[in-house]
Design an enzyme around this catalytic site. Structure first.
Site, PDB file in Angstrom:
ATOM      1  N   GLY A  50      32.713  67.074  24.418  1.00 27.45           N
ATOM      2  CA  GLY A  50      33.676  67.224  25.057  1.00 27.45           C
ATOM      3  C   GLY A  50      34.893  66.627  24.443  1.00 27.45           C
ATOM      4  N   CYS A  51      34.817  66.026  23.309  1.00 27.22           N
ATOM      5  CA  CYS A  51      36.113  65.794  22.399  1.00 27.22           C
ATOM      6  C   CYS A  51      36.522  66.433  21.379  1.00 27.22           C
ATOM      7  CB  CYS A  51      35.917  64.187  22.132  1.00 27.22           C
ATOM      8  SG  CYS A  51      35.505  62.994  23.225  1.00 27.22           S
ATOM      9  N   MET A  52      37.768  66.801  21.413  1.00 31.18           N
ATOM     10  CA  MET A  52      38.232  67.529  20.399  1.00 31.18           C
ATOM     11  C   MET A  52      38.143  66.877  18.844  1.00 31.18           C
ATOM     12  SD  MET A  52      39.618  70.437  21.803  1.00 31.18           S
ATOM     13  CE  MET A  52      40.501  71.088  20.312  1.00 31.18           C
ATOM     14  N   SER A  53      38.427  65.650  18.949  1.00 33.18           N
ATOM     15  CA  SER A  53      37.980  64.911  17.557  1.00 33.18           C
ATOM     16  C   SER A  53      36.698  64.352  17.701  1.00 33.18           C
ATOM     17  CB  SER A  53      38.874  63.459  17.758  1.00 33.18           C
ATOM     18  OG  SER A  53      40.084  63.456  18.137  1.00 33.18           O
TER      19      SER A  53
END
Length: 144
Positions: A50-53
């Protein structure tokens, strides 16, 4: 130090810094001060979805009683690493139940982050919170 004291200390620092340019620099500096996550913990099971990074979170159990959890983490993005450091300041070295009882969303709002980071970072932050809550819930279920 209690969670409320930790949050107030962070809030006072944020208020003292004034503008958001300075606050972002402070976040980046907090991220630089994070203890390194050992390379063997940069594994898929520690990766936060769920994190872009790319973000990895790992928990360690500190001997008790009572049992407390310490968190280690890393990211490939400087501001995200700072958000990890903020999060750890609130939840690390707490009992699993204290972690579960902490309203991290209220902390996030208290620091004014809700309106000053991108939607993607905000979503990623809450994905990190969810992962930490899962680790705390697992420790409670283990009866530790």
């Amino acid at each position: 130090m209690q969670v409320d004291e930790r949050v107030e200390e962070l809030a006072e620092t944020f208020e003292m810094l004034g503008d958001w340019e300075e606050r972002y620099r402070y976040l980046i500096e907090l991220g630089r001060k994070l203890p390194p996550l050992p390379e063997d913990q940069h594994v898929d099971t520690n990766k936060v979805r769920g994190c872009m990074s790319q973000v990895w979170l790992h928990s360690e159990r500190l001997a008790g009683p009572p049992l407390k959890l310490r968190f280690l983490g890393d990211s490939d993005a400087h501001i995200v690493k700072g958000l990890i450091a903020l999060l750890f300041a609130v939840v690390s070295e707490r009992t699993p139940q204290q972690i579960l009882d902490t309203d991290v969303g209220a902390v996030f709002a208290r620091l004014g982050l809700e309106n000053h980071i991108t939607m993607n970072r905000r979503n990623g932050f809450y994905s990190m919170v969810e992962r930490i809550k899962q680790l705390a819930a697992a420790a409670v279920q283990d009866g530790s």
